[in-house]
Design a protein around this motif. Structure first.
Motif, short mmCIF file in Angstrom:
data_model
loop_
_atom_site.label_atom_id
_atom_site.label_comp_id
_atom_site.label_asym_id
_atom_site.label_seq_id
_atom_site.Cartn_x
_atom_site.Cartn_y
_atom_site.Cartn_z
N PHE A 58 -25.78 -7.23 2.84
CA PHE A 58 -24.95 -6.90 1.67
C PHE A 58 -25.11 -5.33 1.80
O PHE A 58 -24.13 -4.66 1.52
CB PHE A 58 -25.94 -7.45 0.41
N TYR A 59 -26.07 -4.75 1.96
CA TYR A 59 -25.98 -3.02 2.34
C TYR A 59 -25.08 -2.81 3.51
O TYR A 59 -24.31 -1.97 3.30
CB TYR A 59 -27.52 -2.62 2.82
N ILE A 60 -24.97 -3.42 4.61
CA ILE A 60 -24.17 -3.35 5.63
C ILE A 60 -22.61 -3.30 5.14
O ILE A 60 -21.96 -2.45 5.62
CB ILE A 60 -24.22 -4.33 6.71
N ASP A 61 -22.32 -4.24 4.13
CA ASP A 61 -21.06 -4.30 3.71
C ASP A 61 -20.35 -3.09 3.00
O ASP A 61 -19.59 -2.53 3.06
CB ASP A 61 -21.02 -5.51 2.96
N ASN A 62 -21.39 -2.52 2.33
CA ASN A 62 -21.16 -1.23 1.24
C ASN A 62 -21.40 -0.17 2.36
O ASN A 62 -20.37 0.77 2.18
CB ASN A 62 -22.41 -0.94 0.32
N TYR A 63 -22.09 -0.07 3.36
CA TYR A 63 -22.07 0.77 4.23
C TYR A 63 -20.80 1.06 4.87
O TYR A 63 -19.93 2.26 5.32
CB TYR A 63 -23.26 0.70 5.42
N LEU A 64 -20.10 -0.28 5.59
CA LEU A 64 -18.73 -0.36 6.36
C LEU A 64 -17.80 0.00 5.47
O LEU A 64 -16.66 0.73 5.94
CB LEU A 64 -18.79 -1.70 6.88
N ALA A 65 -17.75 -0.45 4.13
CA ALA A 65 -16.65 0.01 3.34
C ALA A 65 -16.61 1.56 3.01
O ALA A 65 -15.63 2.06 3.02
CB ALA A 65 -16.74 -0.82 1.93
N ASP A 66 -17.62 2.13 2.99
CA ASP A 66 -17.60 3.72 2.64
C ASP A 66 -17.20 4.33 3.97
O ASP A 66 -16.30 5.41 4.12
CB ASP A 66 -19.00 4.20 2.62
N VAL A 67 -17.75 3.82 5.02
CA VAL A 67 -17.14 4.49 6.38
C VAL A 67 -15.75 4.02 6.69
O VAL A 67 -15.15 5.21 7.05
CB VAL A 67 -18.04 3.78 7.65
N GLU A 68 -14.92 2.84 6.23
CA GLU A 68 -13.80 2.69 6.15
C GLU A 68 -12.89 3.78 5.42
O GLU A 68 -11.87 4.47 5.83
CB GLU A 68 -13.40 1.55 6.12
N GLU A 69 -13.39 3.90 4.06
CA GLU A 69 -12.90 4.89 3.32
C GLU A 69 -12.78 6.25 3.59
O GLU A 69 -11.73 7.09 3.66
CB GLU A 69 -13.74 4.62 1.75
N ARG A 70 -13.91 6.62 4.11
CA ARG A 70 -13.94 8.14 4.86
C ARG A 70 -13.20 8.18 6.00
O ARG A 70 -12.37 9.44 6.01
CB ARG A 70 -15.45 8.53 5.04
N ALA A 71 -13.26 7.41 6.67
CA ALA A 71 -12.07 7.23 7.98
C ALA A 71 -10.62 7.40 7.48
O ALA A 71 -9.69 8.17 8.05
CB ALA A 71 -12.39 6.09 8.81
N LYS A 72 -10.40 6.55 6.61
CA LYS A 72 -8.88 6.31 5.81
C LYS A 72 -8.50 7.80 5.44
O LYS A 72 -7.53 8.11 5.74
CB LYS A 72 -8.78 5.35 5.17
N ASN A 73 -9.29 8.43 4.77
CA ASN A 73 -9.01 9.42 4.13
C ASN A 73 -8.77 10.71 4.82
O ASN A 73 -8.09 11.60 4.86
CB ASN A 73 -10.04 9.86 2.93
N LEU A 74 -9.80 10.71 5.69
CA LEU A 74 -9.73 11.92 6.94
C LEU A 74 -8.43 11.63 7.72
O LEU A 74 -7.90 12.70 7.90
CB LEU A 74 -11.00 11.81 7.68
N PHE A 75 -8.20 10.36 8.23
CA PHE A 75 -6.95 10.16 8.84
C PHE A 75 -5.58 10.80 8.03
O PHE A 75 -4.99 11.43 8.80
CB PHE A 75 -6.87 8.93 9.19
N GLU A 76 -5.57 10.35 6.84
CA GLU A 76 -4.35 10.64 6.04
C GLU A 76 -4.32 12.02 5.99
O GLU A 76 -3.24 12.79 5.91
CB GLU A 76 -4.47 9.99 4.71
#
Length: 65
Positions: A1-19
């Motif tokens: 469960f923790y890993i899902d939250n962590y990966l979702a956070d990383v994905e969101e940060r990556a998407k925002n930085l990319f944009e």
């Protein structure tokens, strides 16, 4: 469960930085709709280059940290 939250956070940060990075580079290098209308192939090359550089920045700052 923790890993899902962590990966979702990383994905969101990556998407925002990319944009943000793509937008910033497009403005800095003046890759405009006028260029797109006047020389589509040059616009495509410039946009692909910008996206590749943005991807490298995201990988370095978010993914591979």
């Amino acid at each position: 469960f923790y890993i899902d939250n962590y990966l979702a956070d990383v994905e969101e940060r990556a998407k925002n930085l990319f944009e943000q990075t793509v937008k910033s580079l497009v403005e800095k290098e003046q890759v405009t709709e006028k260029l797109k209308a006047g020389n589509m192939m040059l616009w495509v090359r410039k946009m692909n280059n910008i996206r590749n550089r943005a991807r490298e920045i995201v990988n370095e700052q978010v993914i591979y940290r």
